[in-house]
Scaffold this motif. Structure first.
Motif, PDB file in Angstrom:
ATOM      1  N   LYS A 194      -3.635   1.114 -13.872  1.00 46.06           N
ATOM      2  CA  LYS A 194      -3.840   0.078 -13.206  1.00 46.06           C
ATOM      3  C   LYS A 194      -3.413   0.075 -11.647  1.00 46.06           C
ATOM      4  N   ASN A 225       1.031  -1.169   0.006  1.00 47.41           N
ATOM      5  CA  ASN A 225       0.007  -0.008   0.153  1.00 47.41           C
ATOM      6  C   ASN A 225       0.784   1.060   0.058  1.00 47.41           C
ATOM      7  N   ASN A 277     -12.288  -4.759  -8.844  1.00 47.60           N
ATOM      8  CA  ASN A 277     -12.580  -5.808  -8.009  1.00 47.60           C
ATOM      9  C   ASN A 277     -12.232  -5.582  -6.512  1.00 47.60           C
ATOM     10  N   VAL A 279      -3.428  -1.382  -7.335  1.00 49.85           N
ATOM     11  CA  VAL A 279      -3.864  -2.442  -6.183  1.00 49.85           C
ATOM     12  C   VAL A 279      -3.668  -1.732  -5.137  1.00 49.85           C
ATOM     13  N   ARG A 280      -4.671  -1.591  -4.099  1.00 48.50           N
ATOM     14  CA  ARG A 280      -4.632  -1.132  -2.736  1.00 48.50           C
ATOM     15  C   ARG A 280      -4.947  -2.054  -1.824  1.00 48.50           C
ATOM     16  N   SER A 281      -4.363  -2.172  -0.652  1.00 53.35           N
ATOM     17  CA  SER A 281      -4.854  -3.382   0.419  1.00 53.35           C
ATOM     18  C   SER A 281      -4.655  -2.834   1.675  1.00 53.35           C
ATOM     19  N   ILE A 285      -8.558  -6.020  -0.390  1.00 50.90           N
ATOM     20  CA  ILE A 285      -8.000  -5.797  -1.595  1.00 50.90           C
ATOM     21  C   ILE A 285      -8.707  -5.276  -2.576  1.00 50.90           C
ATOM     22  N   LYS A 318      -8.431  -3.875  -6.407  1.00 52.17           N
ATOM     23  CA  LYS A 318      -7.841  -3.812  -7.946  1.00 52.17           C
ATOM     24  C   LYS A 318      -8.780  -2.995  -8.753  1.00 52.17           C
ATOM     25  N   GLU A 334      -8.507  -1.874 -12.988  1.00 48.90           N
ATOM     26  CA  GLU A 334      -7.765  -1.748 -14.505  1.00 48.90           C
ATOM     27  C   GLU A 334      -8.980  -1.547 -15.526  1.00 48.90           C
TER      28      GLU A 334
END
Length: 138
Positions: free
Chosen positions: A95, A32, A64, A97-99, A73, A75, A77
Motif C-alpha cells: 500500500k 512524500n 486512486n 500514498v504519494r502526494s 494525491i 494512492k 493498494e
C-alpha cells in the motif's frame, strides 16, 4: 522539508496569505518522504509536465488519483485474494500514498497506465485574464 528560515521569511508581513501555502507545501513534503513507488517528473514544455510512477503489478482498480486543495494525491493498494500458499513474495505490491503540491494554475488533465507505469498529465492553464498583456499607449 521546509526550513525554519523559509517559515520565518513567509511569516513576514510582506507575504500576505502565504502561510497557508507554506503549510500545505510542508505537509505534502512530509507525506512524500517515502521512496515507494519510485517516480520520474518530466517537463515536456514550458507548461506541460508528466509524472510517471513505477507501479508494476497494480491494476487501474488498485489506484486512486485525486486532487485536493492544490495537492495531487496518488494512492495504491492491492487486495489479493488467493487460496495458493505463497512460497516467496518478492514483487512489491504494498500500500502507498504519494502526494505532490501543485503550483498556481496547475491542473491534472488525465492519467493512464501503460507497461507498469502510471502517467499523470499536469498542465499549467492560466486564465486569459491572468496572462501577460501589452497595454497600448494613447
Amino acid at each position: 522539508m521546509v526550513t525554519q528560515f523559509a517559515m520565518d521569511l513567509f511569516n513576514d508581513p510582506f507575504f500576505i496569505g502565504f502561510n497557508r501555502d507554506l503549510a500545505r507545501l510542508n505537509t505534502a513534503h512530509k507525506i512524500n518522504s517515502q521512496s515507494y513507488p519510485p517516480y520520474d517528473l518530466l517537463k515536456l514544455d514550458e507548461d506541460t509536465y508528466r509524472l510517471s510512477l513505477a507501479i508494476a503489478g497494480f491494476t487501474k482498480e488498485d489506484i486512486n488519483v485525486s486532487v485536493d486543495n492544490g495537492t495531487l494525491i496518488i494512492k495504491g493498494e492491492i487486495v489479493e485474494v488467493t487460496d495458493a500458499e505463497i512460497v516467496h513474495k518478492g514483487i512489491a505490491g504494498r500500500k502507498f500514498v504519494r502526494s505532490f503540491a501543485l503550483g498556481e494554475y496547475m491542473e491534472v488533465t488525465g492519467a493512464e497506465m501503460q507497461d507498469g507505469l502510471l502517467h499523470v498529465h499536469v498542465v499549467r492553464l492560466v486564465p486569459e485574464g491572468k496572462k501577460p498583456k501589452t497595454i497600448k499607449i494613447k
